[in-house]
Write an enzyme that holds these catalytic residues in place. Structure first.
Site, PDB file in Angstrom:
ATOM      1  CG  ASP A  34      -2.082   0.868   1.147  1.00 46.69           C
ATOM      2  OD1 ASP A  34      -2.087   1.742   0.261  1.00 46.69           O
ATOM      3  OD2 ASP A  34      -3.010   0.715   1.961  1.00 46.69           O
ATOM      4  CG  ASP A  35      -0.119   4.776  -0.039  1.00 43.79           C
ATOM      5  OD1 ASP A  35      -0.936   4.291  -0.828  1.00 43.79           O
ATOM      6  OD2 ASP A  35      -0.390   5.699   0.751  1.00 43.79           O
ATOM      7  CB  CYS A  74      -6.247   2.881  -1.410  1.00 45.58           C
ATOM      8  SG  CYS A  74      -4.931   3.685  -0.510  1.00 45.58           S
ATOM      9  CG  HIS A 132     -10.168   0.878   0.778  1.00 43.06           C
ATOM     10  ND1 HIS A 132      -9.131   1.607   0.269  1.00 43.06           N
ATOM     11  CD2 HIS A 132     -11.077   1.780   1.183  1.00 43.06           C
ATOM     12  CE1 HIS A 132      -9.384   2.895   0.358  1.00 43.06           C
ATOM     13  NE2 HIS A 132     -10.573   3.029   0.920  1.00 43.06           N
ATOM     14  CG  ASP A 284      -2.564   0.734  -3.022  1.00 47.72           C
ATOM     15  OD1 ASP A 284      -1.413   1.174  -2.796  1.00 47.72           O
ATOM     16  OD2 ASP A 284      -3.564   1.131  -2.401  1.00 47.72           O
ATOM     17  CG  ASN A 285      -1.622   4.320  -4.237  1.00 46.96           C
ATOM     18  OD1 ASN A 285      -2.629   3.876  -3.696  1.00 46.96           O
ATOM     19  ND2 ASN A 285      -0.654   4.895  -3.530  1.00 46.96           N
TER      20      ASN A 285
HETATM   21 CA    CA Z   1      -2.642   3.012  -1.468  1.00 49.06          CA
END
Ligand code: CA
Length: 455
Positions: A34-35, A74, A132, A284-285
C-alpha cells in the site's frame, strides 16, 4: 527392489498429478502493498531499503519495468485489480465513504470480483489485510466470494495491538478513528498480539498450509507501508543509518512486508507447491508525498497522473512456467492479473462485463510478441483529469488546468512537455479518451470525506 519400484511409481504419479494441476489450476497469490513507491524496492534500484525477498520474486520470475495500476489512490485501484475492469465502468472512481450504514459505498454487487470468479472453478479463496471495498455488511468479504477474511474493512489501520480498541467502524467518533478497530476474522472481532504486518504474514502462511491440497487464491493486501508510519524495533534497527525519521520508519515497514514474503516463499517451497503457484507482487499506487517514500526516477506521487502516481513496483513468479530473471518492458496493468489466471481456469465471465485485462502468459513466455495493451487509461472524476499511455507516449489531459505530453522512452521523468509540438497526436489521444469514457459511470457513492464517524 519392490520398494524402490513403488517409490518410482509413486513419484511418477505425483509428478503427473502435479503437472496436471499446473496445466489447469495453479494457485494464485496476489501480494499487494500500500503506497509503496516505484523506487522503494531493491529490484527497482532502491539504495537504502533492502528487500531481498521482493527481489527474489523478480529474480526468479519477471520484473515489469512498466507495471501500472488503474488509479493513483487505494480504493479505485483495488476495484480495478479485483474486477479486472476499469473501475469507472461501474462507478468506483473515487475512494468510498466508510460509513457502515451506506449500502452504496463499496464494490457494487453487479460486478463480480476475482474471488467470485475463481470460487465456482473450485478455488479456496482468502483475503488477508485491507479490504477497502465497503464497510456495510453487504460488502463483507465473506459475502463477496472469499471463504476466509482476516483483516480490516476500511482504507487504513494502525499497527500496534494496544491501539486497536473499537469493536466496529460504527464506533468511530471522528475521521480515521476506524484505523483503531479490532481485527476481523471472518465475522468475529479478535485481539492480536503482534505488529499488524507480522500478524498478516502469520495468517498468510497459515492459510497456505491449510489450503495446500486445493487450488487456492490468496489476496494478501498488506496495508504497509501506508501511514501511520509505525514500526517495531526489530525492523527499525535494520536502518540505523537513515537519518530522516519518516524514511527510516517507512523503510522498516517495507522490511516487515519483505520478511513476510520470505516466509511465504519458504512455505511454498516446504510444501512442494512453489511450481504450481503463480505469484503477483505489486503496490496499489505510488508513494505518497511527505511520507518517507520514493518514486525515483519517476515524477510525482500518489494521487497524481504522473508516472510516480500510477507506475508501481510489479513482478510475477511462476516457477517452471514463466522465465526467470527477465525484464518485461511493455506496459502491463493490475487489470491483467485476473485475465491471466482466468485464461488458465476458464471460469465464465459475464458477456456484458468483459475484462479489460489481457492474459500476459503468452507475452511473458515469448509466444506472442509486442505489447499486451494498445493503450492504458486513467480518469479522476472529481478533478476532471484524464491520462493515457499510448506506446511510448503519455498524454495528461486537464490536470490542474494543464495539458502535458511526454515521450517516456526519451523522458522517463516527464520533464519535457511536448504538448505544443504534438498537436496531431494530442488530438488522437483525446479522441481515444473520449471513446473510452463514453460508457463510464460517475461515482455511485459519496466520497471518503463525506463521513467522519458518529459523533
Ligand atoms: Ca494506497
Amino acid at each position: 527392489m519392490q520398494r524402490s519400484l513403488t517409490s518410482v511409481l509413486l513419484v511418477t504419479l505425483l509428478f503427473a498429478q502435479s503437472a496436471m494441476a499446473a496445466a489447469t489450476k495453479p494457485n494464485l497469490i496476489v501480494i499487494l502493498t500500500d503506497d509503496q513507491g516505484y523506487g522503494d524496492v531493491g529490484f527497482n534500484g532502491s539504495e537504502d531499503i533492502r528487500t531481498p525477498n521482493m527481489d527474489r520474486l523478480a529474480r526468479e520470475g519477471v520484473r515489469f519495468t512498466d507495471g501500472y495500476v488503474t488509479y493513483p489512490v487505494c480504493g479505485p485501484s483495488r476495484a480495478g485489480l479485483l474486477t479486472g475492469r476499469y473501475q469507472d465502468r461501474f462507478g468506483f472512481g473515487r475512494n468510498p465513504s466508510v460509513n457502515p450504514d451506506d449500502v452504496t459505498a463499496g464494490l457494487p454487487n453487479s460486478e463480480r470480483n476475482i474471488a467470485e470468479i475463481l470460487k465456482p472453478a473450485g478455488y479456496r479463496t482468502g483475503v488477508i489485510g485491507k479490504w477497502h471495498m465497503g464497510t456495510h455488511p453487504s460488502f463483507h468479504p465473506n459475502k463477496r466470494g472469499f471463504d476466509y477474511f482476516y483483516g480490516f474493512l476500511s482504507g487504513g489501520h494502525r499497527y500496534f495491538p494496544e491501539e486497536l480498541v473499537l469493536n466496529d467502524v460504527a464506533e468511530s467518533r471522528s475521521a480515521f478513528d476506524w484505523y483503531r478497530t479490532r481485527i476481523m476474522q471472518n465475522q468475529q472481532r479478535v485481539d492480536i498480539d503482534e505488529y499488524l504486518t507480522d500478524e498478516f504474514s502469520n495468517e498468510a502462511v497459515a492459510f497456505i498450509e491449510r489450503e495446500k491440497d486445493e487450488p487456492f487464491f490468496l489476496y494478501l493486501a498488506y496495508n504497509a507501508p501506508h501511514g501511520p508510519l509505525q514500526a517495531t524495533d526489530t525492523y527499525l534497527d535494520r536502518y540505523p543509518d537513515i537519518e530522516d525519521d519518516d524514511r527510516r520508519t517507512y523503510a522498516a515497514m517495507v522490511s516487515a512486508v519483505d520478511d513476510g514474503i520470505g516466509r511465504i516463499l519458504e512455505a511454498l517451497e516446504r510444501l512442494g507447491i512453489d511450481e504450481n503457484t503463480l505469484i503477483f507482487f505489486l503496490s496499489d499506487n505510488g508513494g505518497a508525498q511527505g511520507k518517507g517514500s520514493s518514486n525515483k526516477p519517476l515524477r510525482g506521487f500518489k494521487s497524481m497522473p504522473f508516472e510516480g502516481g500510477v507506475r508501481v513496483p510489479f513482478a510475477a513468479r511462476w516457477k517452471g512456467t514463466l522465465p526467470n530473471g527477465v525484464d518485461f518492458t511493455q506496459p502491463v496493468s493490475s487489470l491483467d492479473i485476473l485475465a491471466t489466471i482466468n485464461a488458465r481456469v476458464q471460469s465464465p465471465i459475464d458477456a456484458d462485463k468483459p475484462l479489460d485485462g489481457v492474459d500476459l502468459l503468452p507475452y511473458l513466455t515469448g509466444k506472442k510478441k509486442g505489447s499486451p495493451h494498445e493503450v492504458l487509461f486513467w480518469k479522476n472524476y472529481d478533478n476532471n483529469w484524464y491520462a493515457i499511455r499510448n506506446g511510448d507516449d503519455k498524454y495528461i489531459h486537464n490536470y490542474n488546468g494543464n495539458f502535458q505530453f511526454f515521450n517516456l522512452k526519451k523522458d522517463l521523468s516527464e520533464k519535457n512537455n511536448l504538448v505544443k509540438r504534438k498537436r496531431i497526436a494530442v488530438k488522437k489521444n483525446i479522441g481515444m479518451i473520449s471513446e473510452w469514457d463514453e460508457h463510464n459511470v460517475a461515482p455511485i457513492f459519496p466520497p471518503l470525506s463525506s463521513w467522519s464517524g458518529n459523533p
